[in-house]
Design an enzyme around this catalytic site. Structure first.
Site, PDB file in Angstrom:
ATOM      1  N   ARG A   1      19.565 -11.130 -28.994  1.00  0.00           N
ATOM      2  CA  ARG A   1      20.882 -11.527 -29.465  1.00  0.00           C
ATOM      3  C   ARG A   1      20.973 -11.451 -30.991  1.00  0.00           C
ATOM      4  O   ARG A   1      21.999 -11.061 -31.538  1.00  0.00           O
ATOM      5  CB  ARG A   1      21.174 -12.954 -28.999  1.00  0.00           C
TER       6      ARG A   1
ATOM      7  N   CYS B   1     -13.328 -45.787 -36.033  1.00  0.00           N
ATOM      8  CA  CYS B   1     -14.322 -46.197 -37.037  1.00  0.00           C
ATOM      9  C   CYS B   1     -15.211 -47.339 -36.560  1.00  0.00           C
ATOM     10  O   CYS B   1     -16.174 -47.685 -37.238  1.00  0.00           O
ATOM     11  CB  CYS B   1     -13.626 -46.593 -38.336  1.00  0.00           C
TER      12      CYS B   1
ATOM     13  N   LYS C   1      25.146 -29.378 -20.669  1.00  0.00           N
ATOM     14  CA  LYS C   1      23.687 -29.508 -20.754  1.00  0.00           C
ATOM     15  C   LYS C   1      23.176 -30.722 -19.975  1.00  0.00           C
ATOM     16  O   LYS C   1      23.842 -31.741 -19.879  1.00  0.00           O
ATOM     17  CB  LYS C   1      23.259 -29.648 -22.225  1.00  0.00           C
TER      18      LYS C   1
ATOM     19  N   LYS D   1      22.615 -22.447 -16.233  1.00  0.00           N
ATOM     20  CA  LYS D   1      22.380 -21.985 -17.599  1.00  0.00           C
ATOM     21  C   LYS D   1      20.883 -21.752 -17.782  1.00  0.00           C
ATOM     22  O   LYS D   1      20.090 -22.692 -17.835  1.00  0.00           O
ATOM     23  CB  LYS D   1      22.879 -23.017 -18.610  1.00  0.00           C
TER      24      LYS D   1
ATOM     25  N   LYS E   1      32.945 -21.052 -16.737  1.00  0.00           N
ATOM     26  CA  LYS E   1      33.766 -20.020 -17.384  1.00  0.00           C
ATOM     27  C   LYS E   1      35.076 -19.893 -16.633  1.00  0.00           C
ATOM     28  O   LYS E   1      35.071 -19.847 -15.389  1.00  0.00           O
ATOM     29  CB  LYS E   1      33.039 -18.665 -17.345  1.00  0.00           C
TER      30      LYS E   1
ATOM     31  N   ALA F   1       0.839  -1.208   0.000  1.00  0.00           N
ATOM     32  CA  ALA F   1       0.000   0.000   0.000  1.00  0.00           C
ATOM     33  C   ALA F   1       0.873   1.258   0.000  1.00  0.00           C
ATOM     34  O   ALA F   1       0.552   2.257  -0.651  1.00  0.00           O
ATOM     35  CB  ALA F   1      -0.912   0.003   1.217  1.00  0.00           C
TER      36      ALA F   1
HETATM   37  C1  9MJ Z   1      22.988 -18.587 -19.609  1.00  0.00           C
HETATM   38  N1  9MJ Z   1      22.223 -18.829 -20.674  1.00  0.00           N
HETATM   39  O1  9MJ Z   1      22.551 -18.732 -18.496  1.00  0.00           O
HETATM   40  C2  9MJ Z   1      26.062 -17.354 -20.759  1.00  0.00           C
HETATM   41  N2  9MJ Z   1      24.324 -18.111 -19.813  1.00  0.00           N
HETATM   42  O2  9MJ Z   1      28.156 -16.480 -21.532  1.00  0.00           O
HETATM   43  C3  9MJ Z   1      25.278 -17.905 -18.865  1.00  0.00           C
HETATM   44  N3  9MJ Z   1      24.816 -17.776 -20.979  1.00  0.00           N
HETATM   45  C4  9MJ Z   1      26.935 -16.898 -21.791  1.00  0.00           C
HETATM   46  N4  9MJ Z   1      26.357 -17.434 -19.459  1.00  0.00           N
HETATM   47  C5  9MJ Z   1      28.717 -16.122 -22.699  1.00  0.00           C
HETATM   48  N5  9MJ Z   1      25.115 -18.145 -17.546  1.00  0.00           N
HETATM   49  C6  9MJ Z   1      27.818 -16.322 -23.698  1.00  0.00           C
HETATM   50  C7  9MJ Z   1      26.674 -16.814 -23.119  1.00  0.00           C
END
Ligand code: 9MJ
Length: 682
Positions: free
Chosen positions: A139, A415, A318, A118, A294, A37
């Site tokens: 992108r 049928c 993945k 990811k 990374k 509120a």
């Molecule tokens: C995703 N999709 O979560 C990157 N991403 O880093 C993460 N994608 C990425 N990093 C460089 N966590 C190119 C894409």
């Protein structure tokens, strides 16, 4: 008066800061410190002041998140630094290979990594100029994307201005727009209530919402943003040592950053992180499709560099197939193109493998028995990649008292024809092949195919159209087709319509073997059709034959015999055959070999070779006639060849026949042999 304006301006700025701070606490930290509120009161006060003093309105005011007018198209935006894509790893061995390449590239024994979930959303780039959110883009191809600034502004977790005293003149923030699972489920409930299409998964919902030309629609679909990197910038405050520092810094600028980001060292810790996130996946508020590793040190990232568009310093690991638990509400039966009856589990909707699953195939009755599936059971459903969801197993402990066994229906649910499951076969099948709506397209395509009725020009696309438009329901309808009906079919030129009609017309004159084959009886292929034609000699005899009589025909066993009996037991199939005959489809009938008790065709069991061009008969015709009377036509001459039929310009087969002393016939010799068998049989 000026003083008054100055005071109002200060109040406006204070309100904006308070509102944005509240947005940050609410949408990013998930930890609001202001009652709703009170927030509404501040927001209304700001709206009122902006109404009274419109010159104080700025594009980055929180009141301007929504309210823009719809666009007619998105314009293009060039990314100042390209947006990268990531290479994928699908198993531990591929991750190991990635780590090895990184270590070799750096000459290091063990590497430190920043690890992140990811997100399964849409990558975007946000551009801040002097601390103000100016543009945002998809992108696209990595270099150029679509300008979705107005839509991104409606996302409350994206700061409209950076909360720093001396903002950089330029800062590109990279991340992912997504829809939280909870918001996705709410959206789909709303879509359902309004009679609109549900979205398959949060990613599609996010994409559909973000690519709206009307930002008003985007504003009504709650989207979220997570930052995971930067593009071009001249920010003196930006850390220069590690990626994890950059993420922390983005967090301090009020960008949402995944809470699950960590810094780890060495291959094993990557795999451990993957396992840990996989365990949490179901409970995470957003959909993810893996994790990202990374190299943490920015100097090391630079040293490793890129291969085309993907960095050597990062990889996306993945997830494989995903499983979930749900309830099996019912089992329906679907009829496939070939008449196979497939039980399909209707499930309580469950989020699995990135989509909401409501159905899963059960393949066949045997599978249901094997897996001990009952209606009402709690089951584990798997959806791996894009494959059809399936039931993995039943959680028997959770079986309710009223769970019941599924019984395969005795008749086709489409049928009504009898459904049969032949010995040794896993699936039940509908026997109404010629008229069952589920099998129409397949039946007509097969009927028209080259080795069946050979109707040139009646291919898959045309059959799709004439069946979908209900111009043709059974093969018999083909012979009632007029040019006018065909000409109505999309993209059908008059000339091709005429050609198809002519091909249908000329297919009327056929052979019994072709006709039998064209009916598409289960287990009756071309060779069996020829055997049946040769041995029974007439359609009526075939239609009336018992299983025992059919088994007198060489190479026909109980399964094929039963398929034939089942097919002709369906009155609708017999009707279609009658209609085909009434339309003028015809063939030469003869008494047949089996029927001519004691009398054996002189061609029966004999082997023929054809060479050269026969004066009146085509090769195919001669072959069919020989086969219809029990002869066999082969391609090469040997001692086992009984006759070589020689036409004009014979090849080396003629010489070979002479050499081996094989009997040689010309066309009239063949004709009298064929004729004598007819005489014998009559
Ligand atoms: C995703 N999709 O979560 C990157 N991403 O880093 C993460 N994608 C990425 N990093 C460089 N966590 C190119 C894409």
């Amino acid at each position: 008066m000026n003083e008054n304006i100055e005071a109002i301006n200060l109040r406006v700025q204070a309100l904006r800061a308070a509102i944005e701070l509240h947005n940050y606490r609410y949408y990013v930290l998930d930890n609001p410190t202001l009652p709703d509120a009170e927030y509404d009161r501040l927001f209304h006060e700001l709206q009122q002041l902006e109404l009274d003093y419109p010159h104080l309105i700025t594009a980055s005011s929180p009141t301007q998140r929504v309210g823009a007018v719809p666009l007619s198209a998105f314009s293009q935006i060039s990314h100042r630094l390209p947006m990268l894509s990531l290479n994928n790893a699908f198993d531990a061995a591929e991750v190991e290979a990635f780590d090895r390449r990184v270590r070799e590239g750096l000459g290091a024994a063990c590497v430190e990594y920043a690890v992140e979930p990811k997100f399964d959303g849409l990558a975007v780039s946000l551009c801040y100029e002097n601390g103000i959110f100016k543009t945002g883009a998809t992108r696209g191809d990595g270099n150029t994307g679509e300008d979705i600034t107005l839509n991104l502004k409606t996302i409350k977790s994206i700061p409209l201005s950076l909360p720093v005293a001396h903002p950089p003149s330029i800062l590109e923030v990279r991340g992912e727009v997504l829809m939280l699972k909870a918001d996705f489920l709410k959206l789909n409930q709303r879509q359902l209530a309004r009679g609109e299409k549900e979205f398959a998964n949060p990613r599609n919902a996010a994409a559909g919402s973000l690519r709206q030309l009307d930002p008003g629609i985007t504003a009504n679909r709650r989207l979220t943003f997570f930052a995971y990197g930067i593009g071009l910038h001249d920010d003196a405050q930006m850390p220069t040592d590690t990626h994890s520092q950059v993420l922390n810094y983005l967090g301090r600028l009020h960008f949402p950053v995944a809470r699950e980001c960590r810094v780890v060292s060495g291959l094993q810790s990557l795999l451990d992180y993957f396992d840990a996130i996989a365990m949490q996946r179901e409970r995470l508020p957003y959909a993810i499709d893996g994790v990202v590793y990374k190299v943490n040190a920015l100097a090391q990232q630079e040293k490793l560099g890129f291969v085309s568009r993907a960095p050597r310093f990062a990889v996306a690991h993945k997830f494989p197939a995903e499983e979930a638990v749900t309830e099996l509400l019912a089992i329906d039966v679907q009829v496939g193109r070939t008449g196979a009856l497939t039980p399909v589990a209707r499930l309580k909707p469950v989020f699995v493998g990135g989509v909401t699953v409501t159905n899963a195939t059960l393949h066949n009755a045997g599978e249901i028995e094997r897996k001990n599936v009952r209606i009402g059971d709690t089951v584990i459903v798997r959806r791996a990649g894009d494959v059809i969801p399936e039931i993995v197993s039943v959680i028997v402990e959770k079986r309710p008292a009223n769970a019941h066994i599924f019984v395969m229906p005795a008749s086709c649910p489409v049928c009504g024809a009898k459904a049969v499951r032949l010995d040794g076969e896993a699936v039940s099948r509908c026997t109404g092949g010629l008229f069952c709506p589920a099998q129409r397209k397949q039946a007509i395509l097969h009927f028209a195919s080259r080795r069946a009725m050979d109707i040139e020009g009646l291919g898959g696309k045309l059959v799709d159209q004439i069946v979908d438009q209900a111009i043709v329901r059974t093969p018999a309808d083909l012979y009632r087709l007029g040019i006018a009906a065909l000409a109505n079919v999309e993209r059908m030129a008059d000339k091709s319509a005429n050609n198809v009609i002519a091909a249908i017309e000329s297919s009327k004159s056929t052979t019994l073997a072709r006709f039998i084959y064209a009916l598409g009886i289960r287990n009756v292929g071309e060779a069996t059709a020829k055997d049946l034609a040769a041995h029974l000699g007439s359609m009526d005899r075939l239609m009336q034959a018992s299983s025992e009589q059919l088994m007198q025909v060489p190479d026909i066993g109980p399964i094929v015999a039963q398929s034939i009996v089942d097919f002709f037991a369906e009155a609708h199939n017999r009707e279609v055959i009658e209609q085909l005959r009434a339309c003028g489809v015809h063939w030469d009938e003869h008494a047949g070999i089996s029927a001519s008790a004691g009398v054996v065709s002189p061609l029966n069991g004999k082997t023929f070779v054809l060479t050269g061009t026969l004066p009146t008969m085509s090769r195919e015709e001669a072959k069919e006639k020989i086969e219809a009377l029990g002869g066999k036509v082969t391609g090469s001459v040997s001692k086992k060849t009984d006759y070589v039929v020689v036409g004009v310009d014979p090849g080396s087969k003629y010489d070979k026949a002479m050499h081996l002393g094989v009997a040689i016939l010309d066309e009239s010799g063949l004709a009298s042999l064929l004729g004598s068998s007819t005489i014998l049989n009559e």
